[in-house]
Design an enzyme around this catalytic site. Structure first.
Site, PDB file in Angstrom:
ATOM      1  N   LYS A 107      71.915 -57.217 -62.598  1.00 43.29           N
ATOM      2  CA  LYS A 107      71.220 -56.689 -63.648  1.00 43.29           C
ATOM      3  C   LYS A 107      72.008 -56.139 -64.845  1.00 43.29           C
ATOM      4  O   LYS A 107      73.247 -55.843 -64.503  1.00 43.29           O
ATOM      5  CB  LYS A 107      70.307 -55.345 -63.376  1.00 43.29           C
ATOM      6  N   GLU A 138      72.985 -65.416 -58.697  1.00 46.82           N
ATOM      7  CA  GLU A 138      72.566 -64.401 -57.858  1.00 46.82           C
ATOM      8  C   GLU A 138      72.117 -64.676 -56.747  1.00 46.82           C
ATOM      9  O   GLU A 138      71.592 -65.633 -56.331  1.00 46.82           O
ATOM     10  CB  GLU A 138      71.395 -63.717 -58.356  1.00 46.82           C
TER      11      GLU A 138
END
Length: 466
Positions: A273, A257
């Site tokens: 997510k 990420e």
């Protein structure tokens, strides 16, 4: 001040992972790499050691000092790479409490790590995976006079070349053994599920819409931190991987990420997510992929965080420049599927790196929504301070570029203890058992990296090794 600099490219390719074996085991040694194909954010890897300046503090003044140094000492953008000397380091998650003026008190600080560590480098090795080139770069930081800058740059150039030559001569190397004496979490399975139910009560009462909740694992091992990193990147190659030696502790990260990327005033953040494990065969793999893509819960989680990130960037970006470049895309990793969004904007006139950090840190994907109340609940429900976990690590270049990850899929080595966290976003319809199982899916590669059977829970491991 425009800095003096020199650089040279070598057409003969040297694997960064072989050169990494020659990197000194000293404070300030670093390796930033993209373990995925270079077509997706993976073109360059960077390596260096022997910082010219070190900043460590638990004060927000470090962020201002970073901005001051980068404003004074500049190198023009060059076509060779985005990192042309500058700072490499981390901001711990707990720094966010100072930024947001949140009072802490519940979570225990048993590791005592600095909230901010930045090392400044005047030289680095650059590995261009697209061109299969290695580039040695050096500048005159922190000297001011032209003569001293030239001398400093030449000294750094020789030093970084010695690392490249030492790595090129390495043909074999010894790995340290993984002999683990314990494997435990700071929460039992029942405790973890109970605290998720407590988080859901906060959601039903209207305090928050979503909160990121995690558990921390600990393993005792005498293995070298560099070997742990090599194993981690092998089991879980990712776009924003990093190794950083901080002296009394080391960080080995295989993060998928990105927190923030800055390039010529353009800012990008990529919140993540939604997770599913990879299947054991093609049919199972496709089924799990489809489950993630059609899941209303996972869609809602990401959309909430996209909105939060748009708001954070809106504090420092020009009006009408903030865009959602990609609302939800699927990313494949060795052990998991993830869904990610891309949000971007252009910095306001006069806004710099320090303003951006203050506006956006910590990343919304690892706090919850709204951010401040979610952080208060995390402090209440998680037994220990997070430290580096869900903080951010990366570089700030003298050329004005910056790239920072979110410190997930990350192992901290302190002495003979290894620590890593996993967690997930809790929303109104979260199933506590499924959320617990998801943390074990995310922990799989890290468990393999530290020599723990990823099919076992902590209790099963302890029973088996009693």
């Amino acid at each position: 001040m425009t800095a003096y600099y020199i650089w040279k490219s070598f057409n003969k390719w040297a694997s960064p992972h072989i050169v990494f074996e020659a990197l000194p085991e000293d404070e300030g040694s670093f390796f930033l790499e993209s373990g995925m194909p270079y077509g997706y954010d993976g073109r360059y890897s960077f390596m260096g050691f022997g910082p010219a300046l070190t900043l460590k503090t638990d004060s927000l003044r470090l962020i201002d000092e970073l901005g001051r140094i980068l404003a004074v000492y500049k190198i023009p953008p060059l076509p060779i790479a985005p990192f042309l000397g500058g700072a490499v380091g981390y901001f711990s998650y707990d720094l966010g409490f100072r930024l947001e003026k949140i009072r802490q008190g519940k979570a225990l600080d048993d590791l005592g790590l600095p909230e901010c560590v930045l090392y400044f480098y005047n030289c680095a090795l650059i590995f261009d995976h697209a061109k299969r080139q290695v580039i040695a770069f050096s500048c005159g930081f922190p000297e001011k006079s032209p003569a001293l800058q030239k001398k400093k740059a030449e000294e750094g150039f020789k030093r970084i070349n010695r690392l490249l030559n030492a790595g090129a001569r390495r043909s074999d190397f010894q790995r340290s053994a993984l002999k683990n004496s314990s494997f435990e979490s700071n929460l039992t399975k029942d405790e973890y599920r109970g605290r998720i139910r407590q988080a859901k009560r906060y959601i039903s009462e209207g305090d928050i819409y979503q909160v990121n909740f995690s558990q921390r694992f600990r393993v005792s091992s005498g293995a070298r931190a560099a070997d742990i990193y090599q194993r981690l990147r092998r089991f879980s190659p990712s776009n924003f991987s990093a190794y950083l030696d901080c002296g009394t502790f080391q960080i080995a990260s295989s993060s998928p990420e990105r927190f923030l990327k800055v390039d010529q005033g353009r800012v990008r953040t990529q919140p993540m997510k939604g997770t599913r494990p990879r299947g054991s065969n093609r049919s199972e793999d496709m089924s799990l992929r489809r489950q993630l893509l059609i899941s209303p819960k996972d869609k809602a989680e990401l959309l909430m965080i996209v909105d939060l990130e748009r708001n954070d960037l809106g504090r420092v970006c020009e009006y009408n420049t903030i865009k959602v470049d990609d609302l939800r895309r699927l990313e494949r990793y060795k052990t998991v599927f993830q869904t990610t969004a891309v949000v971007s904007g252009r910095l306001k006139q006069g806004a710099g790196i320090s303003d951006l950090i203050k506006a956006a840190f910590p990343g919304g994907s690892i706090t919850g929504c709204p951010k401040i109340r979610s952080m208060e609940i995390i402090d209440e429900l998680e037994p220990h301070k997070r430290g580096i976990y869900t903080g951010s690590l990366g570089y700030f270049s003298f050329s004005g570029s910056a790239d920072l990850n979110i410190l997930i899929r990350t192992i901290l080595k302190k002495g003979d203890d290894l620590y890593f966290h996993t967690g997930g976003g809790i929303v109104a319809d979260s199933d506590p058992l499924k959320e617990y199982d998801e943390t074990l899916v995310k922990a799989r590669a890290m468990m393999q990296a530290v020599g723990v059977d990823p099919t076992l829970t902590c209790g099963e491991w302890q029973t088996k090794h009693r």
